[in-house]
Write an enzyme that holds these catalytic residues in place. Structure first.
Site, PDB file in Angstrom:
ATOM      1  N   GLU A  70      60.551   1.107  58.268  1.00 21.40           N
ATOM      2  CA  GLU A  70      61.773   1.865  58.496  1.00 21.40           C
ATOM      3  C   GLU A  70      62.612   1.273  59.610  1.00 21.40           C
ATOM      4  O   GLU A  70      63.626   0.651  59.372  1.00 21.40           O
ATOM      5  CB  GLU A  70      61.421   3.321  58.793  1.00 21.40           C
ATOM      6  CG  GLU A  70      61.310   4.106  57.497  1.00 21.40           C
ATOM      7  CD  GLU A  70      60.828   5.511  57.698  1.00 21.40           C
ATOM      8  OE1 GLU A  70      60.518   5.908  58.837  1.00 21.40           O
ATOM      9  OE2 GLU A  70      60.756   6.233  56.693  1.00 21.40           O
TER      10      GLU A  70
ATOM     11  N   LYS B  87      41.640  16.881  57.156  1.00 22.04           N
ATOM     12  CA  LYS B  87      40.279  16.485  56.780  1.00 22.04           C
ATOM     13  C   LYS B  87      39.884  15.176  57.430  1.00 22.04           C
ATOM     14  O   LYS B  87      40.718  14.301  57.694  1.00 22.04           O
ATOM     15  CB  LYS B  87      40.147  16.366  55.256  1.00 22.04           C
ATOM     16  CG  LYS B  87      41.046  15.318  54.629  1.00 22.04           C
ATOM     17  CD  LYS B  87      40.679  15.099  53.158  1.00 22.04           C
ATOM     18  CE  LYS B  87      41.594  14.077  52.517  1.00 22.04           C
ATOM     19  NZ  LYS B  87      41.258  13.765  51.150  1.00 22.04           N
TER      20      LYS B  87
ATOM     21  N   THR C 163      32.793  14.162  58.207  1.00 18.29           N
ATOM     22  CA  THR C 163      32.566  14.326  59.639  1.00 18.29           C
ATOM     23  C   THR C 163      33.350  15.512  60.186  1.00 18.29           C
ATOM     24  O   THR C 163      34.162  16.099  59.478  1.00 18.29           O
ATOM     25  CB  THR C 163      32.886  13.012  60.396  1.00 18.29           C
ATOM     26  OG1 THR C 163      32.592  13.200  61.769  1.00 18.29           O
ATOM     27  CG2 THR C 163      34.322  12.608  60.247  1.00 18.29           C
TER      28      THR C 163
ATOM     29  N   THR D 260      58.900  46.669  87.853  1.00 10.92           N
ATOM     30  CA  THR D 260      59.640  45.980  88.906  1.00 10.92           C
ATOM     31  C   THR D 260      59.595  46.788  90.207  1.00 10.92           C
ATOM     32  O   THR D 260      59.739  48.007  90.190  1.00 10.92           O
ATOM     33  CB  THR D 260      61.091  45.709  88.441  1.00 10.92           C
ATOM     34  OG1 THR D 260      61.801  45.162  89.537  1.00 10.92           O
ATOM     35  CG2 THR D 260      61.785  46.974  87.975  1.00 10.92           C
TER      36      THR D 260
ATOM     37  N   LYS E  62      54.181  43.356  92.948  1.00  5.34           N
ATOM     38  CA  LYS E  62      53.490  42.229  92.327  1.00  5.34           C
ATOM     39  C   LYS E  62      53.686  40.945  93.132  1.00  5.34           C
ATOM     40  O   LYS E  62      52.740  40.220  93.392  1.00  5.34           O
ATOM     41  CB  LYS E  62      53.997  41.993  90.892  1.00  5.34           C
ATOM     42  CG  LYS E  62      53.715  43.133  89.949  1.00  5.34           C
ATOM     43  CD  LYS E  62      54.144  42.799  88.547  1.00  5.34           C
ATOM     44  CE  LYS E  62      55.617  42.429  88.446  1.00  5.34           C
ATOM     45  NZ  LYS E  62      56.522  43.524  88.839  1.00  5.34           N
ATOM     46  N   THR E  63      54.940  40.699  93.508  1.00  4.37           N
ATOM     47  CA  THR E  63      55.219  39.488  94.277  1.00  4.37           C
ATOM     48  C   THR E  63      54.513  39.550  95.625  1.00  4.37           C
ATOM     49  O   THR E  63      54.007  38.542  96.119  1.00  4.37           O
ATOM     50  CB  THR E  63      56.741  39.309  94.448  1.00  4.37           C
ATOM     51  OG1 THR E  63      57.324  39.220  93.159  1.00  4.37           O
ATOM     52  CG2 THR E  63      57.063  38.052  95.229  1.00  4.37           C
TER      53      THR E  63
ATOM     54  N   GLU F 277      60.810  33.858  88.895  1.00  2.00           N
ATOM     55  CA  GLU F 277      61.782  34.951  88.909  1.00  2.00           C
ATOM     56  C   GLU F 277      62.696  34.932  90.111  1.00  2.00           C
ATOM     57  O   GLU F 277      63.853  35.256  90.000  1.00  2.00           O
ATOM     58  CB  GLU F 277      61.049  36.290  88.809  1.00  2.00           C
ATOM     59  CG  GLU F 277      60.546  36.503  87.391  1.00  2.00           C
ATOM     60  CD  GLU F 277      60.168  37.921  87.084  1.00  2.00           C
ATOM     61  OE1 GLU F 277      59.768  38.652  88.005  1.00  2.00           O
ATOM     62  OE2 GLU F 277      60.243  38.293  85.904  1.00  2.00           O
TER      63      GLU F 277
ATOM     64  N   LYS G  56      39.807  46.137  85.000  1.00  2.00           N
ATOM     65  CA  LYS G  56      38.744  45.337  84.407  1.00  2.00           C
ATOM     66  C   LYS G  56      38.335  44.288  85.422  1.00  2.00           C
ATOM     67  O   LYS G  56      39.168  43.732  86.132  1.00  2.00           O
ATOM     68  CB  LYS G  56      39.304  44.666  83.146  1.00  2.00           C
ATOM     69  CG  LYS G  56      38.521  43.500  82.598  1.00  2.00           C
ATOM     70  CD  LYS G  56      39.251  42.982  81.367  1.00  2.00           C
ATOM     71  CE  LYS G  56      38.816  41.574  81.007  1.00  2.00           C
ATOM     72  NZ  LYS G  56      39.598  41.004  79.920  1.00  2.00           N
TER      73      LYS G  56
ATOM     74  N   SER H   5      31.295  42.116  86.857  1.00  2.00           N
ATOM     75  CA  SER H   5      31.066  42.815  88.113  1.00  2.00           C
ATOM     76  C   SER H   5      31.418  44.291  87.957  1.00  2.00           C
ATOM     77  O   SER H   5      32.203  44.658  87.095  1.00  2.00           O
ATOM     78  CB  SER H   5      31.948  42.201  89.205  1.00  2.00           C
ATOM     79  OG  SER H   5      31.996  43.031  90.335  1.00  2.00           O
TER      80      SER H   5
ATOM     81  N   LYS I 106      36.761  52.518  90.108  1.00  2.00           N
ATOM     82  CA  LYS I 106      37.555  52.924  88.952  1.00  2.00           C
ATOM     83  C   LYS I 106      38.618  53.963  89.293  1.00  2.00           C
ATOM     84  O   LYS I 106      39.299  54.476  88.411  1.00  2.00           O
ATOM     85  CB  LYS I 106      36.623  53.428  87.856  1.00  2.00           C
ATOM     86  CG  LYS I 106      35.640  52.324  87.507  1.00  2.00           C
ATOM     87  CD  LYS I 106      34.864  52.495  86.270  1.00  2.00           C
ATOM     88  CE  LYS I 106      33.903  51.324  86.098  1.00  2.00           C
ATOM     89  NZ  LYS I 106      33.040  51.052  87.302  1.00  2.00           N
TER      90      LYS I 106
END
Lengths: 510, 101
Positions: A64, A212, A216, A279, A283-284, A307, A446, A450, A454
């Site tokens: 090509e 395929k 193997t 928000t 978190k930050t 962000e 979660k 460990s 809760k």
């Protein structure tokens, strides 16, 4: 894992050897099929380039593009073909169309000349690898399909006799359906690889699938890949790397003593914690604290921020008594700010991996994943998170991702739904409306491997950071955002009911 | 009138190659008897570099480099009549005005 007797030739294409369980079957011919623009030519050229870097010369048979065009186009990937030709490591067999000439067919013919040229090229440089790009172009050049079909079989058997490992590319007209146009190429080859360039939700996504490998093993399913300047094809082998993850019992601090206690003694190294919240829930702050805690114990810490701008992040940190600037000067912290919109997730992943490899951190935080989710398809996003997570775990690092919930009260984000099974620990930050006042609640949902607290605890944020206080006792429905206040007597009755279960639950293990 | 220059590329002396050579001989001896002709036969098995330089794909390949127009024909050259027609031979005087080729 692969206990078969078929020897492999490692291609050297990043990630591909993972999904090919070691490489292409040695001494055989593999068909690489794909639609227009699916990076077939790059694959074919990279197969040779990677070989040369391992000391294996290669022959490129081009139907090509002209050798001139290939030399020019492949330079961008860092492959100096002209130099390799001069050094006798790369040879072209040029069968590209000559613009000025028209071929007239008069009677019957074969491809004996092509065969002789290929054999000559292979012998003269001692080629170990060969790429032929592409089969479809032969069919368009010659009218007698039957002859071409027979001659292809002859070419493949010649290649086998010469002992080279070869890649033949072929065109497909659609992403799903017959393997290749003309429907004959697949009989030529025992081994078939498919490259796809899909349009999903208006976003391009490249994938590679080994259809395929006769006799193997290989990884099943399709894997995302990207084509990057200076490197070429880079396959992201998700399942292949996932299997090898280790997990350790080494604990590391989150930066907040009370949170460490709630998690049963801190986060695990080699694990990923997801912090989810609306928000403004902090978190930050958690990501910042997590980074600062690392730096404090002389760990290298890397923060990817998607962000907020650098200035804003540094200002926030100062507000909580954390001096990011000084930490960066000390070489223990690196903050990488990036707009997720500028690049595809596949490229983003490779960029982030490169940053991690360069900085070699002990902890990594991503703030936030939700920002990345906006620029991708659901499937692409999930693959990105799996890819990043397994990479981080491999490096013996502790990771923290944040995720933004779309609603202020309760709810879960799409991000969580798709990655909660991938992360080891989940911490939820929620707004709680209490007698007409907005308060904040935190719970460890979660903690893989460990036990953990809760309770849903109230927390406050001030100039020294986050303070976790007492559990909310007289309210339920915080996580769903549907609060119900409960009379204290009812709480006592309920806690008496479940007293036996206290602290016996251990989370699922890996 | 310029010389007629022909190159025939074959891959070994296969029946197909023999047929092409016979057709060419016949054409040169009968139809182009009065012209100055030069025919070179190249076996690509013996000299693959030549095939590489000329970018030969199929065999047999016949190349007419003179007189113009340049022609490249693949196949065993079924019949002399077809071959003369494709090669645009014998050259006619003023042919460039009749055939805009």
């Amino acid at each position: 894992m692969c206990a078969d007797h078929i020897e492999r030739l490692p291609t050297g294409i990043t990630g591909f050897d993972h999904i090919a369980n070691g490489g292409l079957p040695k001494g055989r011919t593999t068909l690489v099929s794909g639609t227009a623009g699916s990076a077939k030519t790059v694959f074919a050229a990279q197969f040779l380039a990677a070989g040369i870097k391992r000391g294996e010369p290669g022959v490129f048979v081009t139907f090509e593009e002209t050798p001139e065009a290939l030399r020019r186009n492949m330079l961008g990937f860092g492959w100096d073909i002209a130099r390799w030709e001069a050094e006798g490591k790369w040879a072209f067999v040029d069968v590209s169309p000559q613009p000025e000439e028209e071929i007239v067919e008069l009677g019957t013919y074969d491809l004996g000349a092509l065969l002789a040229r290929i054999e000559h090229a292979v012998r003269s440089i001692g080629a170990v690898r060969l790429s032929l790009d592409s089969l479809g172009a032969i069919f368009t050049r010659l009218n007698d399909t039957r002859v071409v079909r027979n001659e292809l079989l002859r070419i493949v058997s010649t290649l086998r006799r010469l002992g080279v490992t070869a890649v033949l590319t072929a065109e497909r007209t659609q992403e799903y359906g017959e393997i290749a146009r003309y429907g004959v190429e697949e009989f030529v080859s025992d081994d078939v690889v498919i490259l796809r360039n899909l349009l999903e939700d208006e976003k391009r996504r490249r994938t590679v699938e080994i259809l395929k490998f006769r006799g193997t093993s290989h990884q099943k399913g399709s894997f995302p890949f990207t084509v990057i300047p200076g490197e070429g094809i880079h396959v992201i082998p998700l399942s292949a790397i996932e299997l090898k993850q280790r997990s350790s019992n080494v604990r590391t601090t989150s930066g907040n003593a009370e949170l460490d206690r709630m998690c049963g003694g801190g986060f695990f190294r080699d694990s990923i914690v997801l912090v989810s919240g609306a928000t403004g829930t902090g978190k930050t702050l958690m990501a910042t604290t997590f980074m600062a805690a690392g730096v404090r114990q002389k760990e290298r810490s890397l923060l990817f921020a998607f962000e907020e701008s650098r200035d804003q992040l540094f200002r926030n940190a100062i507000g909580w008594g954390i001096d990011f600037e000084q930490m960066e000067r000390d070489g223990l912290l690196r903050v990488v700010c990036n707009y997720p919109e500028v690049t595809s997730l596949e490229d983003q992943l490779i960029f982030m991996k490169a940053e991690i490899e360069r900085f070699r951190p002990q902890r990594v935080a991503v703030d936030s994943l939700s920002a990345l989710e906006r620029v991708s398809t659901v499937k692409g996003f999930r693959e990105f998170v799996i890819g990043l997570t397994s990479f981080i775990k491999h490096q013996e690092m502790a990771g923290l991702y944040t995720s933004t919930t779309p609603t202020l009260l309760g709810g879960s984000s799409i991000t969580e739904a798709h990655i909660s099974t991938i992360t080891d620990s989940i911490i939820l930050l929620r707004y709680v409306e209490l007698f007409g006042e907005m308060r904040r609640g935190l719970t460890v949902l979660k903690m893989r491997g460990s036990s953990h607290d809760k309770d849903i605890r109230e927390f406050t944020i001030d100039s020294r950071g986050m303070h976790i206080g007492r559990p909310f006792r007289n309210i339920s429905g915080i996580l769903s955002g549907q609060f119900t206040h409960i009379a204290p007597s009812e709480i006592e009755r309920l806690s008496a009911m479940f007293r036996d279960e206290e602290g016996t639950e251990t989370a699922e293990t890996n | 009138m310029s010389k007629i220059v022909l190159h025939l590329y074959i891959a070994g002396h296969t029946p197909r190659a023999e047929r092409a050579i016979n057709t060419l001989r016949q054409m040169l001896e009968h139809d182009l008897a009065g012209y100055e002709c030069e025919l070179t036969i190249i076996d690509v098995l013996a000299d693959p570099q030549q095939a590489e330089d000329q970018k030969i794909l199929a065999t047999p390949t016949l190349i007419k480099s003179s007189p113009p127009p340049y022609r490249r024909i693949i196949g065993d050259l079924s019949s002399v009549a077809d071959l003369l027609n494709v090669l645009n031979l014998p050259p006619k005087t003023g042919s460039s005005m009749i055939n805009k080729e």
